[in-house]
Design a protein around this motif. Structure first.
Motif, PDB file in Angstrom:
ATOM      1  N   GLU A 169     -34.476 104.384  92.077  1.00  0.00           N
ATOM      2  CA  GLU A 169     -35.261 103.202  91.693  1.00  0.00           C
ATOM      3  C   GLU A 169     -35.442 103.060  90.179  1.00  0.00           C
ATOM      4  OE1 GLU A 169     -37.387 100.945  93.579  1.00  0.00           O
ATOM      5  OE2 GLU A 169     -36.362 101.460  95.450  1.00  0.00           O
ATOM      6  N   SER A 170     -35.688 104.181  89.509  1.00  0.00           N
ATOM      7  CA  SER A 170     -36.184 104.145  88.135  1.00  0.00           C
ATOM      8  C   SER A 170     -35.170 103.578  87.140  1.00  0.00           C
ATOM      9  CB  SER A 170     -36.589 105.550  87.694  1.00  0.00           C
ATOM     10  OG  SER A 170     -37.045 105.543  86.350  1.00  0.00           O
ATOM     11  N   GLY A 171     -35.686 102.800  86.193  1.00  0.00           N
ATOM     12  CA  GLY A 171     -34.871 102.292  85.096  1.00  0.00           C
ATOM     13  C   GLY A 171     -34.859 103.211  83.895  1.00  0.00           C
ATOM     14  N   ILE A 172     -35.565 104.348  83.994  1.00  0.00           N
ATOM     15  CA  ILE A 172     -35.627 105.336  82.906  1.00  0.00           C
ATOM     16  C   ILE A 172     -34.681 106.483  83.217  1.00  0.00           C
ATOM     17  CG2 ILE A 172     -37.100 107.030  81.737  1.00  0.00           C
ATOM     18  CD1 ILE A 172     -37.905 104.316  80.937  1.00  0.00           C
ATOM     19  N   GLY A 173     -33.893 106.890  82.255  1.00  0.00           N
ATOM     20  CA  GLY A 173     -32.990 108.019  82.423  1.00  0.00           C
ATOM     21  C   GLY A 173     -32.352 108.392  81.104  1.00  0.00           C
ATOM     22  N   PRO A 174     -31.581 109.489  81.089  1.00  0.00           N
ATOM     23  CA  PRO A 174     -31.014 109.978  79.829  1.00  0.00           C
ATOM     24  C   PRO A 174     -29.728 109.279  79.422  1.00  0.00           C
ATOM     25  CG  PRO A 174     -30.458 111.474  81.592  1.00  0.00           C
ATOM     26  CD  PRO A 174     -31.306 110.400  82.215  1.00  0.00           C
ATOM     27  N   SER A 175     -29.728 107.946  79.438  1.00  0.00           N
ATOM     28  CA  SER A 175     -28.572 107.198  78.964  1.00  0.00           C
ATOM     29  C   SER A 175     -29.039 105.825  78.479  1.00  0.00           C
ATOM     30  CB  SER A 175     -27.509 107.069  80.058  1.00  0.00           C
ATOM     31  OG  SER A 175     -26.289 106.593  79.506  1.00  0.00           O
ATOM     32  N   ASP A 176     -28.094 105.022  77.985  1.00  0.00           N
ATOM     33  CA  ASP A 176     -28.440 103.831  77.207  1.00  0.00           C
ATOM     34  C   ASP A 176     -29.117 102.716  77.989  1.00  0.00           C
ATOM     35  OD1 ASP A 176     -27.429 104.442  74.469  1.00  0.00           O
ATOM     36  OD2 ASP A 176     -25.544 104.698  75.533  1.00  0.00           O
ATOM     37  N   HIS A 177     -29.032 102.709  79.296  1.00  0.00           N
ATOM     38  CA  HIS A 177     -29.731 101.675  80.065  1.00  0.00           C
ATOM     39  C   HIS A 177     -31.232 101.708  79.819  1.00  0.00           C
ATOM     40  CE1 HIS A 177     -29.804 105.288  82.536  1.00  0.00           C
ATOM     41  NE2 HIS A 177     -30.843 104.809  83.186  1.00  0.00           N
ATOM     42  N   THR A 178     -31.761 102.899  79.492  1.00  0.00           N
ATOM     43  CA  THR A 178     -33.200 103.058  79.251  1.00  0.00           C
ATOM     44  C   THR A 178     -33.693 102.132  78.142  1.00  0.00           C
ATOM     45  OG1 THR A 178     -33.128 105.349  79.993  1.00  0.00           O
ATOM     46  CG2 THR A 178     -34.997 104.719  78.627  1.00  0.00           C
ATOM     47  N   SER A 179     -32.895 101.974  77.090  1.00  0.00           N
ATOM     48  CA  SER A 179     -33.286 101.114  75.967  1.00  0.00           C
ATOM     49  C   SER A 179     -33.495  99.683  76.426  1.00  0.00           C
ATOM     50  CB  SER A 179     -32.224 101.170  74.865  1.00  0.00           C
ATOM     51  OG  SER A 179     -32.065 102.481  74.365  1.00  0.00           O
ATOM     52  N   PHE A 180     -32.673  99.231  77.357  1.00  0.00           N
ATOM     53  CA  PHE A 180     -32.761  97.852  77.839  1.00  0.00           C
ATOM     54  C   PHE A 180     -33.878  97.696  78.872  1.00  0.00           C
ATOM     55  CE2 PHE A 180     -28.658  98.404  75.991  1.00  0.00           C
ATOM     56  CZ  PHE A 180     -28.435  97.208  75.310  1.00  0.00           C
TER      57      PHE A 180
ATOM     58  N   PRO B 183     -33.552  94.010  83.598  1.00  0.00           N
ATOM     59  CA  PRO B 183     -33.077  94.778  84.762  1.00  0.00           C
ATOM     60  C   PRO B 183     -31.822  95.574  84.401  1.00  0.00           C
ATOM     61  CG  PRO B 183     -33.581  92.521  85.396  1.00  0.00           C
ATOM     62  CD  PRO B 183     -33.624  92.556  83.894  1.00  0.00           C
ATOM     63  N   VAL B 184     -31.694  96.777  84.979  1.00  0.00           N
ATOM     64  CA  VAL B 184     -30.564  97.645  84.628  1.00  0.00           C
ATOM     65  C   VAL B 184     -29.955  98.281  85.877  1.00  0.00           C
ATOM     66  CG1 VAL B 184     -31.472  98.205  82.330  1.00  0.00           C
ATOM     67  CG2 VAL B 184     -32.048  99.685  84.267  1.00  0.00           C
ATOM     68  N   LEU B 185     -28.677  98.587  85.781  1.00  0.00           N
ATOM     69  CA  LEU B 185     -27.976  99.424  86.751  1.00  0.00           C
ATOM     70  C   LEU B 185     -27.150 100.435  85.971  1.00  0.00           C
ATOM     71  CD1 LEU B 185     -26.648  96.869  89.403  1.00  0.00           C
ATOM     72  CD2 LEU B 185     -28.474  98.561  89.730  1.00  0.00           C
TER      73      LEU B 185
END
Length: 407
Positions: free
Chosen positions: A245-256, A262-264
């Motif tokens: 579910e989470s949009g937070i993680g150790p890659s660039d989608h987190t910035s957006f 919304p991110v995938l």
């Protein structure tokens, strides 16, 4: 010789016209970007600059407009952090100990209201920068999976989407500075070259080159817009999907995600070559990468007539992650969805190796606590300190094996 090949390939790309160019394959993009000639593409180095020029030329040949601050390029200068908790200072005077990173941006302008952002970082660890797990002599970390794989799939999508599904514009981005802390994507969000309020959603690909035999594919951020889960499911006929579910993680989608977009994020899992010199192009699953590219293309096509996706906040799973004083010295299989914590790799001269644990073992008990998943494993591991001794029970091909762990 490798340097000559790299330079000749760049000259070749510069001289080609889109209409006469034979399509570049995913494997050819990975092979170039992970060649020794680029010396591991560490942020700010000549090798990274060569990679940036290559990606810009690929965009140009594919007919994409430059959307950086200087044609295809958006540079940012920063001073490396000495304290891991401090913010990066992008405004640096006198050029003292500074590094310049370069984002590479290509744009398909369909004169649409909203824009889909599709990105992947292209920097890596050079000869073994901070974050390297290599313990031998100095060696080039080519980063074929991390993340030449993501860049090559991004370029493949740029080719497929040009002239197709025109209800959105497309911004393709190769980020610099990811390995140093998501710096390039963070800088872009703070200094965008498009109106980010018109950003529909963002797709990120980081380490998509090692699709395993069971076709497990992790997709993060599925909770960041209500329609994403059902869309992913509707087009899945090839993968064992692990949805987060989470949009937070150790890659660039987190910035957006942090900018309410919304991110995938697509990911095929950890492996023993992660952040080591052995992450080379011949170990990638290129058929798997094609299948992933086709899958993402189908998802984008389905969402084409859905207008601007609503954004939804998700629970930050990283805030629940315990802090550790010790480690087993293993690479967990983050895509394992059975009971326990499956070991995907063993580090040299660490507690797990000394205890006789093996790749493929599934940790089901640590000390007096049952291990049922990754979170329960991390929580119990966080209770131990250096010098402690405990028992571990692993499921080894159906047999329960007990060993003693000395932290």
């Amino acid at each position: 010789m490798k340097y000559i090949i790299a330079l000749l390939f760049l000259v070749f790309l510069n001289s080609c016209k889109k209409e006469t160019l034979k399509p570049v394959t995913i494997k050819e993009d990975v092979t170039f970007l992970s060649d020794d000639a680029l010396e591991g593409r560490q942020t700010g180095t000549d090798g990274e600059k060569t990679a940036a020029k290559y990606i810009a030329n690929r965009f140009k040949i594919l007919g994409l407009e430059g959307k950086g601050t200087n044609n295809y390029f958006q540079t940012f200068t920063f001073k490396p952090k000495t304290n891991p908790h401090q913010k990066v200072n992008y405004t640096v005077k006198d050029g003292d100990s500074t590094i310049t990173g370069t984002n590479v941006l290509g744009f398909i302008n369909n004169n649409a209201e909203n824009t889909i952002i599709i990105g992947a970082h292209y920097d890596h660890l050079g000869y073994g920068a901070e974050g390297s797990l290599h313990r031998g002599e100095k060696a080039i970390h080519n980063g074929a999976d991390d993340n030449a794989s993501g860049v090559s799939v991004m370029l493949n999508l740029a080719e497929k989407l040009n002239g197709k599904y025109t209800n959105n514009n497309y911004l393709f981005m190769a980020f610099s500075g990811e390995e140093m802390g998501l710096l390039g994507s963070n800088y872009f969000v703070k200094n965008p070259t498009i109106d980010t309020k018109k950003a529909n959603y963002m797709i990120n690909m980081d380490m998509v080159g090692r699709l395993k035999a069971d076709s497990t594919l992790a997709v993060y951020g599925v909770g960041t817009s209500p329609i994403l889960k059902q869309t992913l499911k509707a087009h899945n006929s090839n993968f064992k999907l692990i949805q987060k579910e989470s949009g937070i993680g150790p890659s660039d989608h987190t910035s957006f995600y942090n900018a309410d977009i919304p991110v995938l994020h697509f990911f095929t899992g950890q492996h023993e070559d992660y952040h080591k010199p052995s992450d080379d192009f011949e170990k990638l699953n290129y058929e798997g990468m094609k299948t992933i590219s086709n899958y993402i293309f189908e998802v984008i096509s389905d969402l084409d007539d859905n207008g601007k996706l609503p954004f939804r906040k998700t629970k930050n799973e990283s805030e629940e992650t315990p802090r550790f004083k010790v480690g087993l010295g293993v690479i967990p299989d983050y895509l394992f969805d059975g009971k326990g914590m499956r070991i995907d790799g063993i580090s040299e001269d660490k507690p797990a190796q000394k205890a006789g644990l093996q790749k493929g073992d599934i940790v089901v008990k640590l000390g007096d606590s049952a291990v049922v998943d990754m979170m329960s494993y991390m929580k119990v591991l966080a209770t131990f300190e250096k010098g402690n001794t405990t028992k571990v029970v692993v499921d080894r091909k159906g047999e329960m094996v007990e060993a003693e762990i000395n932290f």
